[in-house]
Design an enzyme around this catalytic site. Sequence first.
Site, mmCIF file in Angstrom:
data_model
loop_
_atom_site.group_PDB
_atom_site.id
_atom_site.type_symbol
_atom_site.label_atom_id
_atom_site.label_comp_id
_atom_site.label_asym_id
_atom_site.label_seq_id
_atom_site.Cartn_x
_atom_site.Cartn_y
_atom_site.Cartn_z
ATOM 1 N N CYS A 144 -48.538 16.148 -94.961
ATOM 2 C CA CYS A 144 -47.597 16.696 -95.944
ATOM 3 C C CYS A 144 -46.210 16.084 -95.725
ATOM 4 O O CYS A 144 -46.064 14.877 -95.801
ATOM 5 C CB CYS A 144 -47.586 18.221 -95.903
ATOM 6 N N LYS A 165 -43.526 23.929 -108.512
ATOM 7 C CA LYS A 165 -44.343 23.730 -107.315
ATOM 8 C C LYS A 165 -45.788 23.408 -107.676
ATOM 9 O O LYS A 165 -46.383 24.078 -108.525
ATOM 10 C CB LYS A 165 -44.290 25.001 -106.457
ATOM 11 N N HIS A 236 -53.280 19.801 -97.875
ATOM 12 C CA HIS A 236 -53.514 20.640 -96.695
ATOM 13 C C HIS A 236 -54.982 20.999 -96.465
ATOM 14 O O HIS A 236 -55.381 22.147 -96.601
ATOM 15 C CB HIS A 236 -52.691 21.919 -96.813
ATOM 16 N N GLU A 238 -56.173 21.358 -93.676
ATOM 17 C CA GLU A 238 -56.219 22.203 -92.474
ATOM 18 C C GLU A 238 -56.025 23.687 -92.779
ATOM 19 O O GLU A 238 -56.237 24.536 -91.900
ATOM 20 C CB GLU A 238 -55.161 21.745 -91.466
#
Length: 307
Positions: A144, A165, A236, A238
Amino acid sequence: MPITLPSDLPAFAVLDREGVMVMGDEQAERQDIRRLRIGLLNLMPKKIQTETQFARLIGATPLQIDFQLIRMSEHETKNTAAEHMETFYRPFTEVEESGEKFDGLIITGAPIEHLPFEEVTYWDELTRVMDWTQTNVHSTFGVCWGGMAMINHFHGVPKHLLDQKLFGCLRHANLAPASPYLRGFSDDVLIPVSRWTEMRADEVEAAGLDILVGSDEAGPCLVEDKAHRALYIFNHFEYDSGTLKEEYDRDVANGTPINVPVNYYPEDNPSRQPLNRWRSHAHLLYGNWINEIYQSTPYDIAQIGQG
């Protein structure tokens, strides 16, 4: 084979309960093979959550991992107990001065993407980290904002602020099926996204970099930088099942305008339990990265960065 963690690190108990192979230092020292040394430069405010997420992924491979936690030297976190930081983390200056080598290093994101890179309080030290990887790390994985910082530092590629966003689970295309980092990947992949900035495909490609995974909606996701032995991922894999929910609930509670994360809750209904539909690809990606390190890193770790 297991990941080696301090037995009193919170992630140890969490991963042990989940069935991830974890091993304490004393047990690991009795084995004759060389462990891969993987560092985590953790820039996220919730240190324990982040270290557990990455330990879960790299600890699922059949190789033994020596997992080292690193922090910026002067930056003090406000969201993690000082005792935890003192017990489990080392400042980068200490690592740098020791001359240590690492087979792999993960540089996490940070919630500072609205700032120009040069205005980040620890930017000067982070640029030292990124330059240091070229002599002391075999393969680096920027995640990121960490990936955006690396691609900007090494190639001058800018990040661009978005009007709103990017938030949710978005479909991405596998653009390089033959890449060793994408072994076992489907043709398209669902990946959690949570950011206010983007990197643009034309600027990434103009820098001579390979986009391995991307989407029309979210832009480049996974980029390979062969010259700097690095991967950059802007989204992301993770994340835990509930991470996007935590971010959404936090913003709602704070009165921050936020859209419901798309394609995350069943029927986009935040009252329903979100489903994890990216876990298998997350394990594939980080397992492939670890495997590529294992196949190419010198057995004598001192030789890293010498050729």
